[in-house]
Design a protein around this motif. Structure first.
Motif, PDB file in Angstrom:
ATOM      1  N   TRP A 315      40.150  36.521  53.840  1.00 55.24           N
ATOM      2  CA  TRP A 315      41.566  35.879  54.658  1.00 55.24           C
ATOM      3  C   TRP A 315      42.792  35.836  54.167  1.00 55.24           C
ATOM      4  N   ARG A 316      43.417  34.999  54.243  1.00 60.37           N
ATOM      5  CA  ARG A 316      44.573  34.457  53.437  1.00 60.37           C
ATOM      6  C   ARG A 316      44.927  32.946  53.894  1.00 60.37           C
ATOM      7  N   ILE A 317      45.266  32.090  53.346  1.00 59.12           N
ATOM      8  CA  ILE A 317      45.360  30.990  54.378  1.00 59.12           C
ATOM      9  C   ILE A 317      47.051  30.848  54.382  1.00 59.12           C
ATOM     10  N   PRO A 318      47.679  30.575  55.776  1.00 60.53           N
ATOM     11  CA  PRO A 318      48.601  30.339  55.565  1.00 60.53           C
ATOM     12  C   PRO A 318      50.141  29.664  55.018  1.00 60.53           C
ATOM     13  N   ASP A 319      51.615  30.000  54.199  1.00 59.50           N
ATOM     14  CA  ASP A 319      52.138  28.738  53.914  1.00 59.50           C
ATOM     15  C   ASP A 319      51.689  28.149  54.420  1.00 59.50           C
ATOM     16  N   GLU A 320      52.317  27.954  55.791  1.00 60.11           N
ATOM     17  CA  GLU A 320      52.002  26.638  56.112  1.00 60.11           C
ATOM     18  C   GLU A 320      52.169  27.049  57.748  1.00 60.11           C
ATOM     19  N   VAL A 321      52.147  25.579  59.056  1.00 62.52           N
ATOM     20  CA  VAL A 321      51.598  26.078  59.399  1.00 62.52           C
ATOM     21  C   VAL A 321      53.093  25.062  61.236  1.00 62.52           C
ATOM     22  N   ALA A 333      47.078  26.252  50.617  1.00 62.43           N
ATOM     23  CA  ALA A 333      47.935  27.167  50.720  1.00 62.43           C
ATOM     24  C   ALA A 333      48.251  28.773  50.503  1.00 62.43           C
ATOM     25  N   GLY A 334      48.012  30.180  50.610  1.00 62.35           N
ATOM     26  CA  GLY A 334      48.938  31.057  50.180  1.00 62.35           C
ATOM     27  C   GLY A 334      47.398  31.843  49.894  1.00 62.35           C
ATOM     28  N   GLU A 336      43.334  32.886  49.308  1.00 65.04           N
ATOM     29  CA  GLU A 336      42.661  34.210  49.852  1.00 65.04           C
ATOM     30  C   GLU A 336      40.725  33.113  50.234  1.00 65.04           C
TER      31      GLU A 336
END
Length: 342
Positions: A315-321, A333-334, A336
């Motif tokens: 899964w991919r870590i989000p660029d920001e939350v 961020a961004g 895998e």
């Protein structure tokens, strides 16, 4: 291995902030951890049992509906902390430790201790009631090189402190050097927490292709030889080393500016990061004790009985939350990940 089920872990070093920031980040921790040692460096800091009780109430009020989580509170040590404050903290039963920051060493440390020997009466009281001391183990002297601050702290302050108070229980937090590993191994009544960023990265990550502010934390990332020493400590099965994320939320605009804040945000995906570290070291069988057993044992608390499951998936870590005035950029961020909590 496609799935890993372990006892629900605890985070033994966590920044939650307050207000809207607290409400934004707390669900990430609650998803993974049953308990957390909550840092007291608010503005103003948590200096008394009354302060700690009020902060604890605000944390509990922010826990998502239907979820269970126990905040373990700490007091912020100052030049004016008294033995009476320690007696009250021990009696409260919800204050579990006292945190030492050298004045000016890190985020919101302006109220910190100016001379550690000024606190000897407090340390004596802590030793008597068996209250752990949590150390941000760096000197803040301007004439000490940034990359040597932990080593110098151990030599000049921690070693004499342990000689004066041999029975004081101490956690040297977010260790970053082989010097710290060796000291913890040799000393009595001392343990250490290790963060995901200090296990995953060395100081080259700060400068890869330019300045990388989201890898900037304090203590700062060190040489590869030190990362390797931390890794060996984490996977060793030695109960003196356990999980503490030091997850520190700062908005994107406070990180990406001419004088950016120190701190890495890992609460979103902490256990996935640790699982990756331990898998790469062929030590997944050691993760449960590091994350779930050694911390409560040192703090003299019961181990958790619930479990969590990590599944092998990409899964991919989000660029920001979402955060407050601007977004919050998680560690890596961004990129895998190969483990995910089920």
């Amino acid at each position: 291995m496609q799935k890993l089920t372990i006892t629900r872990p605890d985070d033994w070093h966590l920044h939650l902030r307050d207000g809207a920031a607290l409400k934004a980040v707390l669900p990430h921790t609650v998803r993974q951890f049953a308990r957390a040692i909550v840092m007291p460096n608010l503005k103003p800091p948590v200096r008394s049992v009354v302060d700690a009780a009020a902060y604890r109430d605000r944390i509990i009020a922010a826990i998502p509906a239907g979820k269970q989580f126990e905040p373990l509170m700490t007091l912020y040590l100052t030049d004016n902390t008294s033995p009476a404050d320690i007696i009250a903290a021990k009696a409260s039963q919800f204050v579990k430790a006292v945190k030492y920051y050298p004045a000016g060493a890190t985020t919101n440390s302006d109220f910190g201790v100016t001379d550690i020997r000024k606190c000897d009466p407090v340390f004596k009281a802590m030793e008597q009631v068996d209250m752990p001391l949590l150390l941000h183990g760096e000197v803040a002297d301007r004439d000490v090189d940034m990359f040597d601050r932990e080593k110098v702290f151990i030599e000049k302050q921690l070693l004499p402190l342990k000689q004066r108070f041999p029975n004081l229980r101490v956690v040297l937090e977010h260790i970053t050097t082989s010097d710290a590993v060796q000291f913890v191994l040799a000393a009595h009544n001392i343990a250490a927490t290790i963060t995901p960023q200090h296990l995953l990265f060395n100081r080259n990550s700060l400068f890869k292709g330019g300045i990388r502010p989201h890898f900037y934390c304090l203590p700062i990332l060190k040489r590869e030889e030190h990362r390797q020493a931390l890794l060996q400590a984490a996977i060793s099965g030695n109960p003196k080393f356990f999980l503490g994320t030091d997850s520190a939320p700062h908005s994107r605009d406070s990180k990406e500016n001419s004088c950016g804040c120190a701190g890495c945000y890992s609460a979103l995906h902490a256990m996935e990061l640790y699982a990756e570290v331990f898998e790469h070291a062929d030590a997944l069988d050691k993760l449960e004790a590091f994350a779930s057993f050694y911390g409560p044992d040192f703090y003299q608390l019961p181990r958790n009985t619930e479990q969590i499951t990590l599944a092998k998936t990409t899964w991919r870590i989000p660029d920001e939350v979402p955060f407050t005035e601007s977004g919050l950029v998680p560690l890596r961020a961004g990129q895998e990940m190969t483990w995910q909590m089920a």
